[in-house]
Each structure stands twice: as structure tokens, then as C-alpha cells.
Design a protein around this motif. Structure first.
Motif, PDB file in Angstrom:
ATOM      1  N   LYS A   1      11.146 -21.241   1.820  1.00  0.00           N
ATOM      2  CA  LYS A   1      10.947 -20.287   0.734  1.00  0.00           C
ATOM      3  C   LYS A   1       9.464 -19.940   0.659  1.00  0.00           C
ATOM      4  O   LYS A   1       8.600 -20.805   0.790  1.00  0.00           O
ATOM      5  CB  LYS A   1      11.403 -20.872  -0.611  1.00  0.00           C
ATOM      6  CG  LYS A   1      12.883 -21.153  -0.671  1.00  0.00           C
ATOM      7  CD  LYS A   1      13.656 -19.890  -0.802  1.00  0.00           C
ATOM      8  CE  LYS A   1      15.137 -20.194  -0.926  1.00  0.00           C
ATOM      9  NZ  LYS A   1      15.943 -19.030  -1.031  1.00  0.00           N
ATOM     10  N   ARG A   2       9.191 -18.668   0.495  1.00  0.00           N
ATOM     11  CA  ARG A   2       7.815 -18.183   0.371  1.00  0.00           C
ATOM     12  C   ARG A   2       7.668 -17.467  -0.955  1.00  0.00           C
ATOM     13  O   ARG A   2       8.604 -16.852  -1.438  1.00  0.00           O
ATOM     14  CB  ARG A   2       7.502 -17.188   1.489  1.00  0.00           C
ATOM     15  CG  ARG A   2       7.498 -17.746   2.865  1.00  0.00           C
ATOM     16  CD  ARG A   2       7.128 -16.629   3.856  1.00  0.00           C
ATOM     17  NE  ARG A   2       7.134 -17.098   5.210  1.00  0.00           N
ATOM     18  CZ  ARG A   2       8.176 -17.052   6.012  1.00  0.00           C
ATOM     19  NH1 ARG A   2       9.310 -16.550   5.606  1.00  0.00           N
ATOM     20  NH2 ARG A   2       8.102 -17.510   7.245  1.00  0.00           N
ATOM     21  N   ARG A   3       6.478 -17.514  -1.483  1.00  0.00           N
ATOM     22  CA  ARG A   3       6.154 -16.743  -2.681  1.00  0.00           C
ATOM     23  C   ARG A   3       5.392 -15.509  -2.218  1.00  0.00           C
ATOM     24  O   ARG A   3       4.457 -15.609  -1.447  1.00  0.00           O
ATOM     25  CB  ARG A   3       5.317 -17.576  -3.642  1.00  0.00           C
ATOM     26  CG  ARG A   3       6.068 -18.785  -4.178  1.00  0.00           C
ATOM     27  CD  ARG A   3       5.185 -19.663  -5.037  1.00  0.00           C
ATOM     28  NE  ARG A   3       5.039 -19.180  -6.390  1.00  0.00           N
ATOM     29  CZ  ARG A   3       5.956 -19.279  -7.345  1.00  0.00           C
ATOM     30  NH1 ARG A   3       7.121 -19.833  -7.075  1.00  0.00           N
ATOM     31  NH2 ARG A   3       5.731 -18.835  -8.563  1.00  0.00           N
ATOM     32  N   PHE A   4       5.836 -14.356  -2.692  1.00  0.00           N
ATOM     33  CA  PHE A   4       5.222 -13.093  -2.305  1.00  0.00           C
ATOM     34  C   PHE A   4       4.863 -12.335  -3.566  1.00  0.00           C
ATOM     35  O   PHE A   4       5.703 -12.160  -4.446  1.00  0.00           O
ATOM     36  CB  PHE A   4       6.198 -12.281  -1.449  1.00  0.00           C
ATOM     37  CG  PHE A   4       5.673 -10.931  -1.049  1.00  0.00           C
ATOM     38  CD1 PHE A   4       4.742 -10.802  -0.034  1.00  0.00           C
ATOM     39  CD2 PHE A   4       6.101  -9.790  -1.706  1.00  0.00           C
ATOM     40  CE1 PHE A   4       4.254  -9.561   0.337  1.00  0.00           C
ATOM     41  CE2 PHE A   4       5.619  -8.542  -1.349  1.00  0.00           C
ATOM     42  CZ  PHE A   4       4.687  -8.428  -0.332  1.00  0.00           C
ATOM     43  N   LYS A   5       3.616 -11.915  -3.665  1.00  0.00           N
ATOM     44  CA  LYS A   5       3.184 -11.126  -4.819  1.00  0.00           C
ATOM     45  C   LYS A   5       3.300  -9.651  -4.469  1.00  0.00           C
ATOM     46  O   LYS A   5       2.728  -9.200  -3.488  1.00  0.00           O
ATOM     47  CB  LYS A   5       1.760 -11.485  -5.208  1.00  0.00           C
ATOM     48  CG  LYS A   5       1.654 -12.917  -5.718  1.00  0.00           C
ATOM     49  CD  LYS A   5       0.315 -13.179  -6.347  1.00  0.00           C
ATOM     50  CE  LYS A   5       0.165 -14.622  -6.758  1.00  0.00           C
ATOM     51  NZ  LYS A   5       0.926 -15.023  -7.895  1.00  0.00           N
ATOM     52  N   SER A  59       3.356  -6.132 -11.642  1.00  0.00           N
ATOM     53  CA  SER A  59       3.225  -7.250 -10.700  1.00  0.00           C
ATOM     54  C   SER A  59       4.443  -8.167 -10.776  1.00  0.00           C
ATOM     55  O   SER A  59       4.935  -8.461 -11.867  1.00  0.00           O
ATOM     56  CB  SER A  59       1.976  -8.068 -11.016  1.00  0.00           C
ATOM     57  OG  SER A  59       0.826  -7.293 -10.791  1.00  0.00           O
ATOM     58  N   TYR A  60       4.899  -8.594  -9.605  1.00  0.00           N
ATOM     59  CA  TYR A  60       6.039  -9.506  -9.499  1.00  0.00           C
ATOM     60  C   TYR A  60       5.701 -10.586  -8.489  1.00  0.00           C
ATOM     61  O   TYR A  60       5.012 -10.329  -7.504  1.00  0.00           O
ATOM     62  CB  TYR A  60       7.295  -8.776  -9.000  1.00  0.00           C
ATOM     63  CG  TYR A  60       7.805  -7.716  -9.928  1.00  0.00           C
ATOM     64  CD1 TYR A  60       8.725  -8.015 -10.920  1.00  0.00           C
ATOM     65  CD2 TYR A  60       7.359  -6.399  -9.810  1.00  0.00           C
ATOM     66  CE1 TYR A  60       9.199  -7.036 -11.779  1.00  0.00           C
ATOM     67  CE2 TYR A  60       7.830  -5.410 -10.658  1.00  0.00           C
ATOM     68  CZ  TYR A  60       8.752  -5.737 -11.640  1.00  0.00           C
ATOM     69  OH  TYR A  60       9.209  -4.752 -12.484  1.00  0.00           O
ATOM     70  N   THR A  61       6.222 -11.787  -8.701  1.00  0.00           N
ATOM     71  CA  THR A  61       6.192 -12.837  -7.691  1.00  0.00           C
ATOM     72  C   THR A  61       7.630 -13.014  -7.243  1.00  0.00           C
ATOM     73  O   THR A  61       8.503 -13.342  -8.042  1.00  0.00           O
ATOM     74  CB  THR A  61       5.628 -14.153  -8.255  1.00  0.00           C
ATOM     75  OG1 THR A  61       4.284 -13.925  -8.686  1.00  0.00           O
ATOM     76  CG2 THR A  61       5.628 -15.244  -7.195  1.00  0.00           C
ATOM     77  N   ILE A  62       7.859 -12.780  -5.962  1.00  0.00           N
ATOM     78  CA  ILE A  62       9.202 -12.839  -5.399  1.00  0.00           C
ATOM     79  C   ILE A  62       9.276 -14.059  -4.491  1.00  0.00           C
ATOM     80  O   ILE A  62       8.395 -14.289  -3.668  1.00  0.00           O
ATOM     81  CB  ILE A  62       9.510 -11.543  -4.611  1.00  0.00           C
ATOM     82  CG1 ILE A  62       9.396 -10.347  -5.555  1.00  0.00           C
ATOM     83  CG2 ILE A  62      10.883 -11.612  -3.958  1.00  0.00           C
ATOM     84  CD1 ILE A  62       9.325  -9.014  -4.886  1.00  0.00           C
ATOM     85  N   VAL A  63      10.323 -14.854  -4.665  1.00  0.00           N
ATOM     86  CA  VAL A  63      10.523 -16.038  -3.853  1.00  0.00           C
ATOM     87  C   VAL A  63      11.688 -15.766  -2.916  1.00  0.00           C
ATOM     88  O   VAL A  63      12.765 -15.344  -3.348  1.00  0.00           O
ATOM     89  CB  VAL A  63      10.820 -17.273  -4.735  1.00  0.00           C
ATOM     90  CG1 VAL A  63      11.071 -18.508  -3.866  1.00  0.00           C
ATOM     91  CG2 VAL A  63       9.678 -17.527  -5.712  1.00  0.00           C
ATOM     92  N   ASN A  69      13.025 -16.162   1.658  1.00  0.00           N
ATOM     93  CA  ASN A  69      12.742 -16.699   2.986  1.00  0.00           C
ATOM     94  C   ASN A  69      12.439 -15.609   4.012  1.00  0.00           C
ATOM     95  O   ASN A  69      12.358 -15.883   5.196  1.00  0.00           O
ATOM     96  CB  ASN A  69      13.907 -17.575   3.471  1.00  0.00           C
ATOM     97  CG  ASN A  69      15.220 -16.820   3.522  1.00  0.00           C
ATOM     98  OD1 ASN A  69      15.270 -15.634   3.253  1.00  0.00           O
ATOM     99  ND2 ASN A  69      16.289 -17.518   3.844  1.00  0.00           N
ATOM    100  N   THR A  99       6.487 -12.066   5.379  1.00  0.00           N
ATOM    101  CA  THR A  99       5.563 -11.271   4.569  1.00  0.00           C
ATOM    102  C   THR A  99       5.667  -9.800   4.955  1.00  0.00           C
ATOM    103  O   THR A  99       5.674  -8.923   4.090  1.00  0.00           O
ATOM    104  CB  THR A  99       4.121 -11.782   4.747  1.00  0.00           C
ATOM    105  OG1 THR A  99       4.061 -13.135   4.285  1.00  0.00           O
ATOM    106  CG2 THR A  99       3.130 -10.948   3.961  1.00  0.00           C
TER     107      THR A  99
END
Length: 84
Positions: A4-8, A15-19, A21, A24
């Protein structure tokens, strides 16, 4: 489940932080496409609210998803040998 990655992401100025796989590059491509499509909707219908534009964008995305699933199903059926 994969890494799992966190993507801003900034989508329509928010602004959103999307989690997830996905890579990028994938997340960036989705963010850019969403922003392009939201801008196009707002240009075509300037009185549309952000919520209405987001709802229409989601509707269009799910419609496209169903079309792709039906096409994939059709292709798989044409490639599967039939038992006669």
C-alpha cells in the motif's frame, strides 16, 4: 494484498491522500485525467456545482467501466472454444 502506498493528489483544488497499491505514475495519470475531465465539465456547464460535476464524472467512469467489462466478456467468449 500488495504494498500500500500513500499518494497525495490535488483534485479540483482539493487535497486528498489516497492509499492504494497502484504506482505513483498510475495515480498521477488518474489525477491529471480527473482534473482535465472536471475542467471540461465546468467549461461546458459553468453553472454546475462541484458536487454535480464530481457526480457526473463518477457516473461516466462507472459507465465506461461497465462498457469495458462487457467488451472483455465478449472478447473472452469469442476466444473460448465451445464444446460441441
Amino acid at each position: 494484498m500488495g504494498n500500500k502506498r500513500r499518494f497525495k493528489a490535488v483534485i479540483d483544488g482539493q487535497s486528498y491522500t489516497i492509499v492504494g497499491n497502484k504506482s505513483t505514475a498510475h495515480m498521477q495519470a488518474v489525477t491529471e485525467l480527473m482534473n482535465q475531465q472536471l475542467a471540461q465539465l465546468q467549461k461546458l456547464a459553468p453553472s454546475m456545482t462541484k458536487q454535480e460535476a464530481a457526480t457526473l464524472l463518477a457516473f461516466n467512469a462507472i459507465s465506461d467501466q461497465l462498457d469495458k467489462a462487457a467488451e472483455l466478456d465478449r472478447l473472452q467468449k469469442t476466444q473460448t472454444p465451445t464444446d460441441n
